[in-house]
Write an enzyme that holds these catalytic residues in place. Structure first.
Site, PDB file in Angstrom:
ATOM      1  N   LYS A 236       0.859  -1.185   0.000  1.00 57.38           N
ATOM      2  CA  LYS A 236       0.000   0.000   0.000  1.00 57.38           C
ATOM      3  C   LYS A 236       0.895   1.236   0.000  1.00 57.38           C
ATOM      4  O   LYS A 236       1.817   1.346   0.825  1.00 57.38           O
ATOM      5  CB  LYS A 236      -0.850  -0.029   1.268  1.00 57.38           C
ATOM      6  CG  LYS A 236      -2.155   0.713   1.184  1.00 57.38           C
ATOM      7  CD  LYS A 236      -2.893   0.500   2.509  1.00 57.38           C
ATOM      8  CE  LYS A 236      -4.301   0.991   2.466  1.00 57.38           C
ATOM      9  NZ  LYS A 236      -4.907   0.960   3.806  1.00 57.38           N
TER      10      LYS A 236
HETATM   11  C1  E4P Z   1      -8.400   1.694   3.885  1.00 53.33           C
HETATM   12  O1  E4P Z   1      -7.512   1.043   3.407  1.00 53.33           O
HETATM   13  C2  E4P Z   1      -8.238   2.535   5.076  1.00 53.33           C
HETATM   14  O2  E4P Z   1      -7.419   1.842   5.985  1.00 53.33           O
HETATM   15  C3  E4P Z   1      -9.540   2.812   5.774  1.00 53.33           C
HETATM   16  O3  E4P Z   1     -10.646   2.448   5.011  1.00 53.33           O
HETATM   17  C4  E4P Z   1      -9.617   4.146   6.401  1.00 53.33           C
HETATM   18  O4  E4P Z   1     -10.846   4.280   7.055  1.00 53.33           O
HETATM   19  P1  E4P Z   1     -11.159   5.430   8.109  1.00 53.33           P
HETATM   20  O5  E4P Z   1     -11.395   6.698   7.352  1.00 53.33           O
HETATM   21  O6  E4P Z   1     -12.396   4.978   8.806  1.00 53.33           O
HETATM   22  O7  E4P Z   1      -9.967   5.537   9.015  1.00 53.33           O
END
Ligand code: E4P
Length: 217
Positions: A83
């Protein structure tokens, strides 16, 4: 549509993987910190439970160090998806890694233009954050619709991974639009199973069945 769970809690991952509904896992540095575990051990543990893509985020901000971190993460398991953040260095890293056959998830996407760049960089997944856009009074789901429209016209191999999901409605709306993946907190995945009429109907069936005094086994 694929369902990923957005958590680094190994017990939640094991529990939900057993439902057969989990196609992958996404983590981020905040979730990893919350787990209290060593990151590389955590990623190995998750990869052993879920055979689908498991996103592990680099924490460097420059391309060279991102590449070094990615090399370490890729060694953990075949299903590790690297990522990277949606920055110029992140996209440079995305291009280099995807050219080398790695799965890459480009995260922190908040505009259609950013999603276009990620697809051009060869991302396997683009992660638009719908909940965080809703939080600032923008429409997260409009962003998903725009990205899907753009991607439809081209031959990109990038899947739209709807992220920052806050409710079952986000999941349903994403599915209606044809988004490829939704990553959601464990609580949201559990909510998808529930309907009060299911509970009410089941109770009535069981009460009537009990009156018969029979047993199938
Ligand atoms: C996705 O990969 C992210 O880790 C995640 O969806 C972020 O979500 P949040 O905005 O609830 O922290």
């Amino acid at each position: 549509m694929k369902f990923f769970i957005d958590t680094a809690d190994i017990n939640e991952i094991k529990d939900l993987a057993a439902t057969g509904m989990v196609d992958g896992v996404t983590t981020n540095p905040s979730l990893a910190a919350k787990s209290g575990k060593k990151f590389l051990d955590l990623v190995a543990e998750i990869c052993a439970v879920v055979p689908g893509p498991v996103s592990a985020e680099v924490t460097a901000l420059d391309h060279e160090t991102m590449m070094k971190e990615a090399a370490v993460l890729r060694k953990i398991a075949k299903n590790v998806t690297i990522k990277v953040p949606l920055t110029p260095d992140g996209l440079k890293t995305c291009k280099a890694l995807s050219d080398d056959g790695a799965m890459v998830n480009v995260t922190l996407c908040f505009s259609p233009a950013q999603a276009l760049l990620a697809a051009k960089a060869g991302a396997s997944f683009i992660s638009p954050f719908v909940g965080r856009l809703d939080d600032i009074g923008s429409s997260g789901m409009d962003l998903i619709a725009d990205i899907l429209t753009i991607y439809e016209s081209y031959d990109f191999n990038t899947e739209v991974l709807v992220a920052s999901i806050r409710s079952p409605m986000h999941v349903v709306d994403a599915a209606k639009m044809g988004a490829h993946v939704a990553t959601m907190p464990p609580s949201t995945l559990r909510q998808l199973f529930n309907h009060p009429l299911t509970d009410k109907g089941l109770k009535a069936f069981m009460d009537d069945w009990a009156k018969t005094g029979q047993s199938i086994l």
